[in-house]
Design a protein around this motif. Structure first.
Motif, PDB file in Angstrom:
ATOM      1  N   ARG A 126       0.955  -1.207  -0.075  1.00  0.00           N
ATOM      2  CA  ARG A 126       0.126  -0.068   0.045  1.00  0.00           C
ATOM      3  C   ARG A 126       0.866   1.265  -0.106  1.00  0.00           C
ATOM      4  NH1 ARG A 126      -3.019  -3.740  -0.685  1.00  0.00           N
ATOM      5  NH2 ARG A 126      -5.022  -4.074   0.609  1.00  0.00           N
ATOM      6  N   PHE A 127       0.541   2.234  -0.941  1.00  0.00           N
ATOM      7  CA  PHE A 127       1.650   3.483  -0.904  1.00  0.00           C
ATOM      8  C   PHE A 127       0.286   4.507  -1.490  1.00  0.00           C
ATOM      9  CE2 PHE A 127       4.448   6.791  -2.184  1.00  0.00           C
ATOM     10  CZ  PHE A 127       5.264   6.766  -0.915  1.00  0.00           C
ATOM     11  N   GLN A 128      -0.578   5.038  -0.845  1.00  0.00           N
ATOM     12  CA  GLN A 128      -1.861   5.707  -1.336  1.00  0.00           C
ATOM     13  C   GLN A 128      -2.502   6.595  -0.374  1.00  0.00           C
ATOM     14  OE1 GLN A 128      -2.783   1.651  -2.040  1.00  0.00           O
ATOM     15  NE2 GLN A 128      -4.545   1.570  -0.861  1.00  0.00           N
ATOM     16  N   GLY A 129      -3.417   7.383  -0.719  1.00  0.00           N
ATOM     17  CA  GLY A 129      -4.517   8.230   0.036  1.00  0.00           C
ATOM     18  C   GLY A 129      -5.331   7.344   0.395  1.00  0.00           C
TER      19      GLY A 129
ATOM     20  N   ALA B 212      -2.290   9.575   4.570  1.00  0.00           N
ATOM     21  CA  ALA B 212      -1.752   8.788   3.520  1.00  0.00           C
ATOM     22  C   ALA B 212      -1.104   7.488   4.273  1.00  0.00           C
ATOM     23  CB  ALA B 212      -0.243   9.648   2.918  1.00  0.00           C
TER      24      ALA B 212
ATOM     25  N   ALA C  45       1.527   3.725   4.076  1.00  0.00           N
ATOM     26  CA  ALA C  45       2.489   3.234   3.325  1.00  0.00           C
ATOM     27  C   ALA C  45       2.531   1.747   4.082  1.00  0.00           C
ATOM     28  CB  ALA C  45       3.916   3.890   3.395  1.00  0.00           C
TER      29      ALA C  45
ATOM     30  N   GLU D 188       0.797   5.472   8.927  1.00  0.00           N
ATOM     31  CA  GLU D 188      -0.302   6.259   8.429  1.00  0.00           C
ATOM     32  C   GLU D 188       0.336   7.757   8.782  1.00  0.00           C
ATOM     33  OE1 GLU D 188      -3.605   4.925  10.674  1.00  0.00           O
ATOM     34  OE2 GLU D 188      -4.438   3.894   8.660  1.00  0.00           O
TER      35      GLU D 188
ATOM     36  N   LEU E 119      -0.706  15.214  -0.303  1.00  0.00           N
ATOM     37  CA  LEU E 119      -1.033  13.691  -0.309  1.00  0.00           C
ATOM     38  C   LEU E 119       0.463  13.375  -0.543  1.00  0.00           C
ATOM     39  CD1 LEU E 119      -1.908  11.026  -0.037  1.00  0.00           C
ATOM     40  CD2 LEU E 119      -3.149  11.216  -2.294  1.00  0.00           C
TER      41      LEU E 119
ATOM     42  N   LEU F   7       2.771  11.170   1.840  1.00  0.00           N
ATOM     43  CA  LEU F   7       3.424   9.893   1.422  1.00  0.00           C
ATOM     44  C   LEU F   7       4.990   9.788   1.755  1.00  0.00           C
ATOM     45  CD1 LEU F   7       1.014   9.196  -1.779  1.00  0.00           C
ATOM     46  CD2 LEU F   7       1.048   7.664   0.578  1.00  0.00           C
TER      47      LEU F   7
ATOM     48  N   ALA G 277       5.774   9.576   5.179  1.00  0.00           N
ATOM     49  CA  ALA G 277       5.364   8.058   5.691  1.00  0.00           C
ATOM     50  C   ALA G 277       6.610   6.993   5.405  1.00  0.00           C
ATOM     51  CB  ALA G 277       3.909   7.538   5.257  1.00  0.00           C
ATOM     52  N   TRP G 278       7.099   7.354   4.134  1.00  0.00           N
ATOM     53  CA  TRP G 278       8.229   6.586   3.582  1.00  0.00           C
ATOM     54  C   TRP G 278       9.482   6.770   4.347  1.00  0.00           C
ATOM     55  CZ3 TRP G 278       8.602   2.074   1.561  1.00  0.00           C
ATOM     56  CH2 TRP G 278       9.452   1.711   0.891  1.00  0.00           C
TER      57      TRP G 278
END
Length: 205
Positions: free
Chosen positions: A138-141, A147, A149, A171, A182, A186, A189-190
């Motif tokens: 998962r890597f998405q809004g 966001a 990951a 999150e 967004l 992301l 988060a990464w």
């Protein structure tokens, strides 16, 4: 495994949902024109670290990504089972390559006494070797204003022996509405995933 407690989003989920998905709904209804040029996004870059004598060599393998992420469109999760790939908000470069590059940059910043390179590039001799492998599911809004990951990372030694395997789920709340926010969320988060990896590599180094 990263445990993340949700902080209260600064924006109403419905507002973020409508801002991100409004163009989709208009396009489906035939009420909006399709002449606008798509917007393209890159994950933000990081500042190079000061270099020191290096005592560890780290190889970062290409990041594996789930099939629904393997497209140009930035992905939004609409509910527990539906996802939407944006048509007007695109990754400017392959997202798997961007994730590998940003992970390499973040590890270099966090571990200045280590050589960090992409897999297949020349590495230092005479120092311990670590191989980093990540699979992103998962890597998405998300329509709740977050966001996300999610995935799993593995850490191997120079002979290919598995040293550690950890699942992650991070999150990150958006600070404002829209796709640029967004993308930045992301990226943050990464970075948090990379920091967990860096802490483990530091312990082993």
């Amino acid at each position: 495994m990263i445990t993340t407690f949700r902080s209260k989003p600064t924006l109403l989920p419905g507002l973020i949902f409508s801002l991100l998905l409004g163009p989709l709904l208009l396009g489906l209804s035939g009420c909006a024109g399709s002449d606008a040029a798509p917007a393209s996004y890159l994950l933000p870059s990081t500042t190079p670290a000061k270099q020191y004598p290096q005592t560890l060599a780290i190889s970062v393998a290409p990041v594996g990504i789930a099939g629904h992420l393997d497209s140009e469109g930035i992905v939004m999760q609409l509910n527990d089972i539906e996802v939407y790939q944006a048509r007007q908000h695109l990754w400017a470069e392959d997202i798997g390559e961007q994730l590998q590059q940003r992970l390499t940059q973040r590890l270099t910043l966090s571990l200045p006494r280590s050589q960090v390179v992409g897999k297949g590039q020349p590495m230092l001799g005479g120092v311990p070797v670590r191989d980093v492998r990540i699979r992103v599911s998962r890597f998405q809004g998300h329509n709740d204003g977050m966001a996300l990951a999610e995935g799993q990372w593995q850490l191997l030694d120079g002979s290919g022996r598995l040293l550690k395997q950890v699942g992650f789920r991070v999150e990150q709340p958006l600070t404002e509405d829209g796709y640029p926010a967004l993308v930045r969320a992301l990226a943050t988060a990464w970075d948090r995933v990379a920091d967990q990896l860096a802490a483990e590599l530091d312990r082993q180094g």
